[in-house]
Design a protein around this motif. Structure first.
Motif, PDB file in Angstrom:
ATOM      1  N   ASP A 262      -8.097   6.740  -4.752  1.00  0.00           N
ATOM      2  CA  ASP A 262      -6.982   5.805  -4.619  1.00  0.00           C
ATOM      3  C   ASP A 262      -7.477   4.358  -4.761  1.00  0.00           C
ATOM      4  O   ASP A 262      -7.634   3.631  -3.779  1.00  0.00           O
ATOM      5  CB  ASP A 262      -6.316   6.025  -3.257  1.00  0.00           C
ATOM      6  CG  ASP A 262      -4.956   5.364  -3.181  1.00  0.00           C
ATOM      7  OD1 ASP A 262      -4.691   4.466  -3.998  1.00  0.00           O
ATOM      8  OD2 ASP A 262      -4.173   5.757  -2.295  1.00  0.00           O
TER       9      ASP A 262
ATOM     10  N   GLY B  48      -7.786   3.599   3.149  1.00  0.00           N
ATOM     11  CA  GLY B  48      -7.070   4.043   1.961  1.00  0.00           C
ATOM     12  C   GLY B  48      -7.982   4.704   0.940  1.00  0.00           C
ATOM     13  O   GLY B  48      -7.546   5.546   0.156  1.00  0.00           O
TER      14      GLY B  48
ATOM     15  N   THR C   1      -1.463   9.415   3.463  1.00  0.00           N
ATOM     16  CA  THR C   1      -2.055   8.072   3.416  1.00  0.00           C
ATOM     17  C   THR C   1      -1.127   7.007   4.000  1.00  0.00           C
ATOM     18  O   THR C   1      -1.581   5.987   4.494  1.00  0.00           O
ATOM     19  CB  THR C   1      -2.478   7.702   1.975  1.00  0.00           C
ATOM     20  OG1 THR C   1      -3.290   6.534   2.018  1.00  0.00           O
ATOM     21  CG2 THR C   1      -1.284   7.426   1.075  1.00  0.00           C
ATOM     22  N   ASN C   2       0.168   7.263   3.972  1.00  0.00           N
ATOM     23  CA  ASN C   2       1.112   6.300   4.527  1.00  0.00           C
ATOM     24  C   ASN C   2       1.161   6.353   6.052  1.00  0.00           C
ATOM     25  O   ASN C   2       1.845   5.543   6.677  1.00  0.00           O
ATOM     26  CB  ASN C   2       2.516   6.551   3.966  1.00  0.00           C
ATOM     27  CG  ASN C   2       2.536   6.596   2.451  1.00  0.00           C
ATOM     28  OD1 ASN C   2       2.770   7.629   1.850  1.00  0.00           O
ATOM     29  ND2 ASN C   2       2.228   5.476   1.825  1.00  0.00           N
TER      30      ASN C   2
ATOM     31  N   ARG D 192       0.829  -1.215   0.000  1.00  0.00           N
ATOM     32  CA  ARG D 192       0.000   0.000   0.000  1.00  0.00           C
ATOM     33  C   ARG D 192       0.861   1.261   0.000  1.00  0.00           C
ATOM     34  O   ARG D 192       0.415   2.319  -0.401  1.00  0.00           O
ATOM     35  CB  ARG D 192      -1.016  -0.038   1.147  1.00  0.00           C
ATOM     36  CG  ARG D 192      -0.602   0.569   2.430  1.00  0.00           C
ATOM     37  CD  ARG D 192      -1.599   0.281   3.544  1.00  0.00           C
ATOM     38  NE  ARG D 192      -2.833   1.070   3.503  1.00  0.00           N
ATOM     39  CZ  ARG D 192      -2.933   2.355   3.831  1.00  0.00           C
ATOM     40  NH1 ARG D 192      -1.866   3.041   4.164  1.00  0.00           N
ATOM     41  NH2 ARG D 192      -4.095   2.961   3.797  1.00  0.00           N
ATOM     42  N   ASP D 193       2.120   1.156   0.437  1.00  0.00           N
ATOM     43  CA  ASP D 193       3.000   2.322   0.437  1.00  0.00           C
ATOM     44  C   ASP D 193       3.772   2.476  -0.877  1.00  0.00           C
ATOM     45  O   ASP D 193       4.208   3.573  -1.210  1.00  0.00           O
ATOM     46  CB  ASP D 193       4.009   2.210   1.579  1.00  0.00           C
ATOM     47  CG  ASP D 193       3.320   2.111   2.932  1.00  0.00           C
ATOM     48  OD1 ASP D 193       2.570   3.043   3.249  1.00  0.00           O
ATOM     49  OD2 ASP D 193       3.498   1.109   3.637  1.00  0.00           O
TER      50      ASP D 193
ATOM     51  N   VAL E  82      -1.823   7.171   8.102  1.00  0.00           N
ATOM     52  CA  VAL E  82      -3.136   7.084   8.742  1.00  0.00           C
ATOM     53  C   VAL E  82      -3.515   5.608   8.880  1.00  0.00           C
ATOM     54  O   VAL E  82      -3.640   4.901   7.884  1.00  0.00           O
ATOM     55  CB  VAL E  82      -4.215   7.821   7.932  1.00  0.00           C
ATOM     56  CG1 VAL E  82      -5.579   7.676   8.600  1.00  0.00           C
ATOM     57  CG2 VAL E  82      -3.852   9.285   7.788  1.00  0.00           C
TER      58      VAL E  82
ATOM     59  N   LYS F 286      -5.399   1.368  -3.255  1.00  0.00           N
ATOM     60  CA  LYS F 286      -5.640   0.894  -1.888  1.00  0.00           C
ATOM     61  C   LYS F 286      -6.814  -0.087  -1.881  1.00  0.00           C
ATOM     62  O   LYS F 286      -6.794  -1.091  -1.183  1.00  0.00           O
ATOM     63  CB  LYS F 286      -5.955   2.071  -0.959  1.00  0.00           C
ATOM     64  CG  LYS F 286      -4.860   3.108  -0.842  1.00  0.00           C
ATOM     65  CD  LYS F 286      -3.692   2.639  -0.006  1.00  0.00           C
ATOM     66  CE  LYS F 286      -2.714   3.774   0.257  1.00  0.00           C
ATOM     67  NZ  LYS F 286      -2.047   4.268  -0.969  1.00  0.00           N
ATOM     68  N   VAL F 287      -7.849   0.250  -2.636  1.00  0.00           N
ATOM     69  CA  VAL F 287      -9.042  -0.591  -2.641  1.00  0.00           C
ATOM     70  C   VAL F 287      -8.720  -1.991  -3.182  1.00  0.00           C
ATOM     71  O   VAL F 287      -9.218  -2.997  -2.685  1.00  0.00           O
ATOM     72  CB  VAL F 287     -10.151   0.094  -3.477  1.00  0.00           C
ATOM     73  CG1 VAL F 287     -11.331  -0.832  -3.675  1.00  0.00           C
ATOM     74  CG2 VAL F 287     -10.583   1.393  -2.812  1.00  0.00           C
TER      75      VAL F 287
END
Lengths: 429, 477
Positions: free
Chosen positions: A185, B195, B163-164, A155-156, B166, A188-189
């Motif tokens: 985004d 996300g 976002t990285n 995710r990063d 939270v 992420k999903v």
């Protein structure tokens, strides 16, 4: 879903043979049996979209397979069509100077890192067995490894995605730049969605430099709490690449039999990277923090230990699970779990496993582990269950009611016909 | 035209809050007509300032019952019109500003969404920790606003954007339901809805609480200032550093026009004739930092820097960063108005995008300065104009459009950290297909099926025009 009303296997195959050609359609084998009735191997993203379109039209269920190992664990009944993406394994664009890469989903993490290694770079997500882990399954199952401590997770590092969604629609999100807030985004999903929202076909990542030097520091402990205290102190004293604690069986099996593992029950394995001076400095810091004998390994010996802990054998066990709790609660949970384990010690995540247990003992273990996870504010996912113990086990935990309701709505929105890997994810999604 | 709020609804809403929580006088409401994107303005009919999640939920239930849209707002420091009131009711989280829990061992902090960004790091400094995202507005902007915009900042090159960091949020959905997403653990169960919410620009509901990840403060810093005659040489230096495998905490660039403004405003000693200045901050272990600084200095000189300075102490470092972070303020000296853009390009394409910006500046006859996060390829061209001259406003909008188009053509994107808001909404089809946008709308509908939370932002209506960046209806022309 029952077989009634579904086309017979051979007719199902024929339909895809006429779409893709005979060489792209085959029977399920090994881990795929029980996962899918027919396996298709499209050669292009366009062909993947056609397969999904056909499935949508004919109401056939489908699932992207990766290596097939994960779905073999979570699926109870086969989907009609398994998508193996080994032919879609191209590097779309590698820009070493930008530290970015875009690849097709069938490429393995191992293949990508072999290429990037030549430039002193890597995709810094390190699931077990990277040579068998496709990019698609890395994302879909949100896999990670010891490096998550320093480099983050999928995710990063995932900066762009292309997937085939409902009705075979091609959807892109993100891009190929390292910083981007353009649009929602969807990366992420899709991360951790287990093929339930669509078929991931392409992904772009941030790449990272491989540290110039790599050393592992090992220290043995008689008590788990001591080992965890040492892990927290070490990670506060130095920017560690990784910080793992393993149980005795894993420690003893490490290559080169490090002396620290011999007479202690728990082994702390910290990774240090950087210039020689930085590594030496961190080693001094850790020695100070841990206050016990530390063994340091470099070069091939360090790599061998790293590979062994990365490829934690939980996935091959009779029963294995991944527990996620608050980092400070992990030691207590592991203490009470009564299992072998590999722990990302300061991230609050561990793989627990038992071998040679019968069905009843396996189920009792999962129930115990799950209760421990819940008590520590976390959850548990079963990652391995031999056929002999699988019946009746629920693989995923359930999120809170409000979150689960949103998840159901997400599934309904992205997959209204419920054909993408249905019925085996969180909450029966 | 916005729907007028029925007086009975107004009364229902007032009943939920204390008197200080309701702002309805036109004079006071004018403050809320825009954020940092000042080209478009629209005064809300009613501003509500709840103090708790329960109050937010109660307000949203009333709005839901009456089918009224609303605009969430943090501190209003956004730069893309993310909280431009395109709905009659604005809900501001600035009174929800309590730090709820600090967990130093697990490196977490739980805050209400109205907490100011800088206060988070200040609260944990004693424990040797910090909160990484550091937008230039960090002394004013709120965590809720940062979550909405997925804010960045100079140090996100090394540490990542909002976002990285939270882990969990409490969100009030547009129908008033309160939902917990994620939590204080690393990987929640099920889809990553946290996300999805981060960076959604307030179009999925109102975030009321968040659990944030904290990082350990680096042991030490070295802050370098490199002066170049030519901006191209500075961009070559950026590419060289990034490609070398060294990841600095930040690499920031300021060009000629901005150097002049900063020198005037802050009395920083910089040569007025310089073409560009790079601020390069390295952080890490004391043991390796001087070696790294030495390598960076060599690379920077090899790329053509005429001078390299090392900040001697914390005071010098603070001055350099003050100049950088307040550069936008200094721009006020150059023109009555300015529009800041936020495109991104692959880092190796920085020389090309800067050349294209120079040409765009010439063709629209407007000055454009540059101050930006070079290490990320995230540019911030500042288009100077005077809003009293409608022709200049039109040219400013057209120049911005041309810059974003150039970013996309070079393999980049519309926004690195400021968000789409209303500013770039018409440019979305430059990057995304109708299918991409349809999937995004479907995601939004999961949270907000009626599109009442921050309507008119992020996703253009199908068929929106992309060729002409015509001034929008609310533009203050």
């Amino acid at each position: 879903m029952t077989a009634a009303g579904l086309p017979h296997e051979s007719r199902l195959s024929d339909a895809f043979v006429s779409l893709l050609g005979r060489e792209c359609v085959r029977d399920a084998r090994a881990d795929e049996i029980g996962v899918a009735r027919v396996i298709v191997e499209p050669a292009t993203i366009g062909e993947i979209a056609e397969v999904v379109q056909k499935c949508a039209r004919d109401r056939l269920t489908l699932a992207p397979l990766g290596g097939g190992r994960i779905l073999a664990q979570i699926r109870r009944e086969p989907v009609s069509v398994g998508l193996a993406l080994r032919r879609c394994a191209r590097v779309v664009a590698y820009e070493p100077e930008d530290l970015t890469v875009a690849v097709e989903a069938g490429l393995t993490v191992g293949q990508l890192n072999e290429l990037a290694g030549g430039k002193g770079q890597r995709l810094a997500v390190d699931p077990p067995l990277p040579e068998r882990t496709t990019i698609g399954s890395l994302i879909a199952a949100a896999r990670s490894g010891p490096l998550r401590l320093s480099e983050g997770t999928v995710r990063d590092l995932l900066i762009g995605i292309k997937y085939i969604g409902r009705e075979g629609r091609v959807v892109n999100a993100g891009g190929r730049v390292v910083k981007n807030v353009t649009g929602y985004d969807l990366m992420k999903v899709m991360t951790g969605s287990y093929g339930t929202l669509g078929v991931i076909v392409e992904a772009a990542f941030k790449m990272r430099p491989v540290p110039a030097n790599y050393t592992v520091a090992l220290a043995g402990f008689a008590r788990l709490e001591e080992a965890f205290d040492a892990a927290f102190r070490s990670s506060h004293g130095a920017p560690l690449l990784h910080c793992e604690i393993v149980s005795r069986r894993i420690g003893l099996a490490l290559p080169g039999s490090p002396a620290s593992a011999n007479d202690r029950r728990f082994l702390l394995i910290a990774g240090l990277g950087g210039t020689r001076a930085e590594v030496d400095y961190q080693l001094t810091q850790i020695r100070g923090a841990v206050g016990t004998l530390i063994e340091a390994l470099d070069g091939a010996a360090a790599e061998a230990v790293y590979h062994a802990i990365r490829d934690c054998p939980a996935a091959e066990a009779t029963i294995g699970a991944r527990i996620v709790v608050a980092p400070s609660a992990l030691a207590g949970a592991l203490e009470a779990a009564g299992a072998e384990f590999c722990a990302h010690a300061v991230s609050g995540i561990a793989q627990l496993f038992l071998d040679d247990v019968d069905e009843q003992a396996a189920h009792e273990a999962v129930a115990r582990w799950r209760a421990l996870a819940h008590r520590a504010g976390g959850h548990l996912t079963v990652v391995a269950a031999r056929d002999s113990v699988r019946a009746g086990l629920s693989m995923f935990d359930e999120p809170g009611a409000g979150a689960l309701a949103l998840m159901r709505r997400l599934k309904a929105a992205f997959d209204p016909s419920n054909i993408f890997n249905p019925g085996c994810y969180v909450g029966g999604i | 035209m916005q729907k007028q709020i029925d007086p009975r609804v107004m009364a229902e809403l007032r009943e939920i809050l204390d008197p200080a929580g309701v702002v309805s006088r036109p004079g006071e409401l004018k403050v809320y007509e825009c954020d940092g994107w000042t080209i478009e303005k629209s005064v809300p009919q009613l501003l509500l300032r709840p103090r708790s999640t329960a109050e937010v939920s109660a307000l949203l239930r009333v709005l839901h019952r009456h089918n009224l849209p609303f605009v969430p707002r943090g501190a209003g420091t956004g730069l893309s019109g993310g909280c431009l009131p395109l709905a009659p009711v604005m809900i501001c989280t600035s009174r929800m500003n309590r730090i709820l829990a600090i967990d130093a061992r697990n490196r977490r902090i739980e805050v209400e969404s109205g907490v100011v960004n800088l206060n988070v790091s200040a609260a944990v400094k004693g424990a040797g920790l910090f909160y990484a995202p550091d937008p230039s507005s960090q002394a004013a902007c709120t965590i809720g606003g940062n979550i909405a915009e997925n804010s960045g900042g100079p140090h996100t090159l090394k540490y990542g954007v909002t976002t990285n960091h939270v882990l969990g949020v409490e969100i009030v959905l547009p129908d008033g339901e309160v939902v917990e997403l994620g939590g204080s653990i690393e990987e929640p169960c099920g889809y990553d809805l946290v996300g999805a919410v981060v960076g959604a620009e307030g179009t999925m509901g109102i975030v009321t609480r968040a659990t944030l990840r904290l990082l350990r403060e680096p042991e030490t810093h070295r802050t370098l200032l490199a002066i170049f005659d030519q901006v191209e040489a500075a961009t070559r230096a950026v590419s060289a550093i990034v490609a070398s495998g060294i990841i600095p905490g930040a690499i920031e660039m300021i060009d000629h026009l901005i150097i002049r403004a900063v020198v005037d405003a802050f009395h920083v000693e910089l040569p007025l004739a310089a073409g560009a200045v790079l601020i390069i901050e390295l952080d890490g272990l004391g043991a390796g930092i001087d070696e790294q600084a030495g390598r960076v200095t060599e690379m920077v000189r090899a790329s053509g820097a005429s001078e390299v300075r090392l900040a001697r102490d914390e005071a010098e470092r603070a001055l350099l960063w003050k100049a950088r972070k307040r550069a936008f303020g200094a721009v006020g000296r150059l023109a009555p108005n300015y529009a800041t853009h936020d495109g991104v390009v692959p880092r190796t394409r920085l020389p090309e995008i800067l050349q294209r910006i120079t040409r765009i500046s010439q063709s629209h006859q407007l000055s454009i300065g540059n101050v930006f996060h070079a290490g990320d390829g995230n540019i911030h061209p500042i288009v100077l104009y005077d809003e009293r001259d409608p022709d200049q406003v039109r040219r400013a909008i057209a120049a911005g459009h041309d810059i974003l188009k150039a970013c996309v053509e070079l393999g980049g994107s519309l926004s690195g950290e400021h968000g789409i808001g209303v500013e770039k909404i018409n440019q979305m089809p430059l990057v995304f297909t109708p299918e991409d946008l349809a999937a995004m709308v479907e995601l939004r509908h999961v949270f907000d099926p009626d599109e009442r939370s921050n309507p008119g932002k992020v996703i253009p209506q199908p068929g929106a025009c992309v060729e002409v960046a015509a001034p929008r209806r609310q533009a203050a022309l």
